[in-house]
Design an enzyme around this catalytic site. Sequence first.
Site, PDB file in Angstrom:
ATOM      1  N   SER A 672       0.658  -3.690  80.539  1.00 27.01           N
ATOM      2  CA  SER A 672      -0.313  -2.442  80.351  1.00 27.01           C
ATOM      3  C   SER A 672      -1.522  -2.930  80.371  1.00 27.01           C
ATOM      4  CB  SER A 672       0.390  -1.713  79.101  1.00 27.01           C
ATOM      5  OG  SER A 672      -0.366  -0.512  79.006  1.00 27.01           O
ATOM      6  N   ASP A 745       7.590   4.818  85.638  1.00 27.26           N
ATOM      7  CA  ASP A 745       6.509   4.400  84.348  1.00 27.26           C
ATOM      8  C   ASP A 745       6.082   5.914  83.927  1.00 27.26           C
ATOM      9  OD1 ASP A 745       4.113   4.126  82.898  1.00 27.26           O
ATOM     10  OD2 ASP A 745       3.761   2.239  83.883  1.00 27.26           O
ATOM     11  N   HIS A 779       7.662   2.521  81.057  1.00 30.18           N
ATOM     12  CA  HIS A 779       6.411   1.823  80.856  1.00 30.18           C
ATOM     13  C   HIS A 779       7.152   0.717  80.353  1.00 30.18           C
ATOM     14  CE1 HIS A 779       2.193   0.855  80.578  1.00 30.18           C
ATOM     15  NE2 HIS A 779       2.497   0.533  79.348  1.00 30.18           N
TER      16      HIS A 779
END
Length: 806
Positions: A672, A745, A779
């Site tokens: 991330s 995601d 994610h």
Amino acid sequence: MRNKRPITTLLLLFFAGNIAFGQDATSYQVPPKDVADLLLAKPTPAVRIDSKAEWMLLSERNSYPTVEELGQPESRIAGLRLNPNNYSPSRQLFVNNFRLKNIRSNQEFTVTGLPANLLAGNVTWNPSETRIAFTNTTGKQVDLYVIDIATKKASKLNKQALNTVLGNVYTWVDDVTILYKAATQPAAYAPKKPITPKGPTIQQNLGKTAPSPTYQDLIKSPYDEQLFEFFATTQLVQNKNGVETRIGKPALISSFSLSPDKRYMMVRTIRKPFSYLVTANGFPSTITITDLSGKLVKVLAELPSTEGTPSGYDNTQNVARGYDWRDDEAATITWAMPLDSGLIKKQVEFHDAVYALSAPFTGEAKELFKTSMRYAGTTWGNASLALVTEMSRSKQMFRVSRYNASSHTLELLYERNMTDAYNNPGSPVMAKNAFGRPSIQTTDNGSKVLMNNTTGASPKGDLPFLAKFDLTSKQNEIIWRCQEGVFEAVEDVIDANKLVLLTRRESQKEVPNYYIKNLVLRIADKAITHFTNPYPQLEGVTKEKIKYKRADGVDLTGDLYLPRGYNKDKDGPLPVVIWAYPREFNSAADAAQVRGSKDRFTTLSWGTPIYYVTQGYAILENAEMPIVASGPDKKPNDDFVAQLTLNAEAAINKLVEMGVGDKNRMAVGGHSYGAFMTANLLAHTHLFKAGIARSGAYNRTLTPFGFQNEDRTYWQAPQLYYEMSPFSYADKIKTPILLVHGEADDNTGTYPINSERLFAAIKGNGGTVRFVYLPYEAHGYRGKENVLHTLWEQYQWLEKYVKNAK
């Protein structure tokens, strides 16, 4: 003409070869055995204990679902991901088995009556803690079960299938009565998508300023609206001793909560028009109070869509917000209202006011207090004690005051920078009041508040503590603190007067287990769990929290792991993986604080790089990467890349100085925002041999209304957005970089297109890059085959470009 044919053939072969290499498809692979075994080790059960410390519920879960399980039907609408076959969220972590243990006798019991292939969630005790409710999700519906502790048996409670799409699924009314949301129609009746739509999808804005974050899975068409309305419509049901009674009419109920005296409900109902720019939580809604039969008592508010929220942290809509019950009164609603039109920079003495309205809700609301920063919530105790929190995210400030309802006064108790971990006094310990609601636990005749800090940051590392906060002197007196050499935190206060505690203790070699501790009698701690080490492969691996400085004097730390049996004098420096996640600070002193503890037992998540310590790598995890404002008129990101570079150089230099890291075999990685960091370091430095960037955002223009703690918009700071975007410098990324992204995601800002475009840009500029696109993953990655393959990809990348690099 004859000479052109061979040239054409050669060109075709050349391009065909490059295309084949560029589309390097492969089947699922697995990493080395030690890495795979570590990943798939059965997790330690989760523990829940009743308030009397008599019964313990042990919740077991499997390690990872298969990709096939992830690939089940899924509808993505209104910011939700749901299973269209059973009215439930499609991506959940489930409990796969329950066990009960009597703490006093130390006897364990099997729970009978559990459904086959248990997929349990939403676990809660009833008020007297004699029964435990949970939901069980099947392929066709969600059901509600109750475990009777006396018989150790689970029984299905509902007849109507539950609807868990919008959360807030059920609540106990009393020991035998539960309110829950039920589905109104079989899922098979969902509207079918027409082949030919009625017309195009049109959105418009007529001059109104309406910035919004880059949410995922939004409504995109009239058909999506129909689908959302179908799946979000619920019927409230009361179940008393197995008898179901409908409460009110079906509606788009997003949440409901009971008043402390259990005579009223506050219900939030979504209404049209549905937004195409924000998630369901931001749709227009109506807040009402009803009685328990569903009869309307009062309409509290008609709230608009959150589309109109001004950009910038601490700004809010100019409407009431934060409706909640006051826990220390029978039936009183509280809420906040901005006094600055929702604009925090407006020069006013007070920015928010908090109001209350009590049953029967026919009078005028009364103002309780005003706050000079943005109101963030109240923790209730009694008529003379409530703790009011206000905050400024942009200034990273946090303030707690005492509200005395009897005298209508608000008195400051303490304030601190949100990033100042050393001066965090902890959170108030809560105990059930006469209504069964959580209320502030006081001691010493109400003059002190019991405070629990489960982190306890200090210059020696995290040392959790229990303290008494004196409401008069405003001093925090620590009455117990974790000893150095272990990590022990208070999980619950069983008896505040006798100071009987439930703690969770661990060390580098000691698996986390639970203990009952008596601070008054000071008898030996009683172990109530005896979990064993699930990671024998890590025995002998050393862990150390190292400290070092970057060139401008900011102190940094990181967690260093070295392989079993490693001797730097004999084995020499190792290839290194540095794993990090940047954080913003307004204070250099706060940035320099020590975070974490060297004495915690190493537990592994799917995303950690610690797996590779078994393969001969030194791992520096949690390497601090602070981005610090360089002056009072500066913001942290004003020199983001320069500070990233300072952080990375300091970490590398420390590892080389220690003799454990090979300066010419360094890798950097992150997930991330850590992936964003990685790409930036490879674009602007030559410090590393390779990088691993998972599920990152690389083009900040795709998040134009702010990101992380950056509240300036793209149009306010276009140069900043350009310079912070590694995509802008893709032509400079020549260090091999492995990009990994989940194709589904769901995180705000990290759309998969970020990795797609960065891969194309690096490839187009002749860089070395590999892009792994994981099917069905969000994610965070969950599918067993996907996670194993990701660990294999990372291992192969490190072996080729770091350990064995020329």
